[in-house]
Design an enzyme around this catalytic site. Structure first.
Site, mmCIF file in Angstrom:
data_model
loop_
_atom_site.group_PDB
_atom_site.id
_atom_site.type_symbol
_atom_site.label_atom_id
_atom_site.label_comp_id
_atom_site.label_asym_id
_atom_site.label_seq_id
_atom_site.Cartn_x
_atom_site.Cartn_y
_atom_site.Cartn_z
ATOM 1 N N GLU A 115 0.819 -1.219 0.000
ATOM 2 C CA GLU A 115 0.000 0.000 0.000
ATOM 3 C C GLU A 115 0.847 1.260 0.000
ATOM 4 O OE1 GLU A 115 -2.962 2.120 3.232
ATOM 5 O OE2 GLU A 115 -3.010 -0.063 3.043
ATOM 6 N N ASP A 116 1.980 1.258 0.715
ATOM 7 C CA ASP A 116 2.716 2.504 0.955
ATOM 8 C C ASP A 116 4.114 2.545 0.359
ATOM 9 O OD1 ASP A 116 0.581 3.481 2.386
ATOM 10 O OD2 ASP A 116 1.335 2.815 4.319
#
Length: 707
Positions: A115-116
């Site tokens: 996600e990051d």
């Protein structure tokens, strides 16, 4: 990125349990990865906790997962300034303390990488395998740039679907949300409130359903502090005010230890403090709290039989409050919870709540599905699959969520329905007449049960028997009820709009609304289609008995349009009854049996009858008729009557039973007949049922008159 910064002012659920030191971990992460093959210092504490639950765990995969997470998150910081790697480390420690197995911990270390950071799911699969890739993907949020305002509900939809295949997905999400709630202090107040509300409405109910009480109770306290700060402060002060006083529970615990020691029962007796929300609920319920209300006594033993032995000793040597006794060992809760609950009088007469369970039950009570390890792996030995290990792959509540979410493409409708479903905080088990069981949320009705069992096939449900007695579809089901649904053989039957008032589950409401949207009520402004000679009647909809079903009737020598004729519900005429009609508002003719008392009333009032006759052959289409049965009260009478009706080929549209009076019972049935000529034989078959002394048509001027 996930949030946010440390909020040291909100006490957690696990008081006395060491919290992870984020600053120490941050310094360890910044100092490097250590010697090649050696476990990094930052993950050493997680490894020790994990080995406490799983002594033979392979720590190499944890080391590799940490190294990938640390390198990919390097340079990222949280709002509070700590290195971002402290967040996945804290989430992993939460799960390790609850006894999660190695695969779950590996995925939790990597849960934010896709996600990051630049890490991809393909990379996770190559390095750690498909199982861990699936878990990481399950907790990865959808991007707002792609989904806009629908990103949050669609993310939860994605997680629910993934949880349907592997419950460990939701375990990681719950631990992730717990750490974010612990560290929410530097966020803007409005964002704290928004996150707290989603946690209250969605995550806490999911934690309850998965049995993860340790996470659920701390989340409740954290949400309580944000959404109700004044009540939280008042409760906190009340708890602190009792802190310096003698604890009556400790004195009771000492007496219990002595009693159980003398009885030769090996048991640990502990005092467990209630969390703040629990204390708040007790205060609201009782108007105040005593020292005994601030905690409960927990008795831990080795075997199931010891639980009942402890219960017997406590009820013998203490004064029990029998109304407080509950046996969740013989009948476990739907979330795997097992325990004996009771209450006994303490030294001052105050009630002391007591929980009695085995050590394994306690692990499951605290950690729920997390305590089961990998629920999808085969047991190492045949004996390993004991009665306390339950496969949570698809519990009833999760199956219901997965079913109705498929029929709810609209994100807003899904989000609202999800919250409504999860607001039902208790589940009941209903026994089916065919021997199976059905889990439903508390407050569910027969309508909900019909759609849970039959899906769209429930559109044809016309009634139910609950515990052997005829019941309306609006009947609310209780735990342990036996249910038999009565289904119509009419292929075009459908639900009434009234069913929406009785439906409690999203699955039922969505199915009913979808059917009603595709089957709108007829528009009275649309001209009716006339019925030609010999043309069969269209099959009726399963509506109220006097709903204006079309039938071929002539008046004044001309064929009336189908929609212009209405069969009276008071007497339900069928061929070859002698009939008469009366014109009503809108040009419709209502057809009555000639013997109907309503005919005399209308003639007396000056209404002019209209000559009508049956124009189609007898038995040319389905007809409805209302019958009254007079009987003596006896067991199984309703079952015998409905079986007699079914044997004659009639379908029950509705049924009502008046309360017995002087051992006599009056039944009212509205039936659908494929052949009106079968009516006399049907009535004779009903009279032959033992206990029935009369069966008559509705609309008789004199009760008991001949057919």
């Amino acid at each position: 990125m996930s949030a946010e910064a440390t909020n040291e002012g909100v006490p957690g659920r696990w008081r006395g349990r060491a919290r992870i030191d984020l600053r120490r971990l941050g310094r360890a992460a910044l100092s490097g990865s250590g010697a090649r093959g050696r476990l990094p210092d930052a993950i050493d504490h997680v490894a020790k906790v994990h080995r406490g639950h799983h002594p033979g765990a392979d720590l190499d995969i944890l080391r590799r997962a940490y190294l990938l997470a640390e390198s990919s998150h390097r340079g990222q910081t949280r709002k509070s300034g700590e290195p971002y790697i402290t967040h996945p480390l804290a989430v992993t420690l939460i799960l390790a303390e609850l006894g999660a197995e190695t695969t779950t911990l590996t995925a939790s270390l990597l849960h934010d990488t896709v996600e990051d950071t630049e890490v991809t799911l393909d990379q996770v699969r190559r390095e750690f395998g498909e199982e861990i890739r699936f878990l990481v993907d399950g907790v990865t949020k959808l991007e707002k740039v792609d989904y806009g305002a629908a990103a949050e509900p669609e993310t939860f939809r994605k997680m629910l679907v993934a949880t349907g295949n592997d419950v460990r997905v939701m375990s990681i999400k719950l631990a992730d949300r717990l750490h974010n709630m612990r560290t929410l202090g530097v966020m803007r107040p409005e964002k704290q409130v928004r996150i707290a509300k989603v946690t209250r409405d969605v995550l806490i109910p999911l934690a309850e359903r998965l049995g993860v009480q340790a996470l659920k109770t701390e989340l409740e306290d954290l949400v309580f502090a944000i959404l109700h700060p004044e009540e939280y402060a008042r409760t906190r002060e009340l708890v602190l005010a009792h802190a310096g006083r003698p604890d009556p529970l400790q004195a009771t615990a000492g007496r219990m230890r002595a009693v159980l020691r003398e009885a030769g029962i090996a048991a640990d007796v502990l005092v467990r403090s209630r969390h703040f929300v629990s204390v708040h609920r007790v205060r609201l319920q009782r108007g105040g709290v005593t020292g005994s209300d601030l905690g409960r006594l927990l008795v831990l033993v080795a075997e199931d039989a010891d639980c009942y032995a402890v219960l017997g000793e406590l009820h013998t040597c203490f004064t029990p409050f029998i109304s407080e006794f509950k046996d969740f060992i013989a009948v476990p809760k739907f979330n795997l919870y097992q325990s004996l609950h009771t209450a006994v009088a303490g030294p001052t007469g105050e009630a002391a709540q007591v929980l009695i369970r085995t050590h394994q039950m306690h692990r499951v009570a605290e950690a729920g599905v997390i305590a089961l390890g990998n629920p999808y792996a085969a047991p190492e030995t045949p004996d390993a699959a004991d009665g306390e290990r339950v496969d949570p792959t698809r519990p009833g509540w999760l199956s219901r969520l997965l079913e109705w979410q498929r029929a709810t493409p609209d994100p807003d409708t899904f989000w609202t329905s999800l919250r409504d479903e999860l607001a039902q905080d208790r589940e009941v088990t209903v026994f089916r007449a065919d021997g199976g069981t059905l889990g439903l949320p508390a407050g569910a009705s027969c309508v909900d049960a019909a759609y849970a069992l039959h899906g769209d096939g429930a559109h044809g449900c016309i009634g139910a028997r609950v515990n052997g007695r005829l019941a309306t579809l609006s009947t609310v089901l209780s735990d342990g009820d036996t249910l038999q649904l009565l289904m119509s053989r009419d292929a075009v039957s459908g639900p009434s709009p009234d069913w929406l008032d009785h439906a409690r589950t999203p699955a039922a409401r969505i199915a009913i609304e979808r059917w009603l949207a595709t089957h709108p009520a007829p528009d009275p402004a649309v001209p009716p289609v006339p019925l030609g000679p010999g043309r069969p009647c269209p099959p009726p909809r399963a509506t109220a008995p006097a709903a204006g079903r079309p039938v071929a009737v002539t008046t004044g020598g001309a064929e009336l349009a189908a929609a212009s004729v209405r069969l009276a519900g008071c007497c339900t005429p069928v061929p070859p009854d002698e009939v008469t009609g009366f014109a009503v508002r809108g040009g419709t003719v209502t057809v009555h049996r000639a013997q109907c008392p309503a005919v005399d009333r209308m003639v007396t009032s000056g209404r002019e009858p209209v000559g009508v006759r049956w124009s189609s052959p007898e038995g040319a289409c389905d007809y409805r008729v209302t019958l009254f049965a007079e009987s003596f009260s006896r067991p199984h009478l309703l079952a015998d009557l409905t079986e007699a009706i079914a044997a004659e080929g009639a379908a029950v549209i509705s049924a009502a039973v008046e309360p017995p009076h002087e051992q006599r019972v009056r039944h009212t049935y509205t039936l659908q007949l494929a052949d009106a000529a079968r009516l006399p034989e049907l009535m004779r078959a009903m009279r032959r049922v033992p206990g029935v002394y009369d069966v008559d048509r509705a609309g008789r001027a004199v009760a008991g008159a001949p057919l």
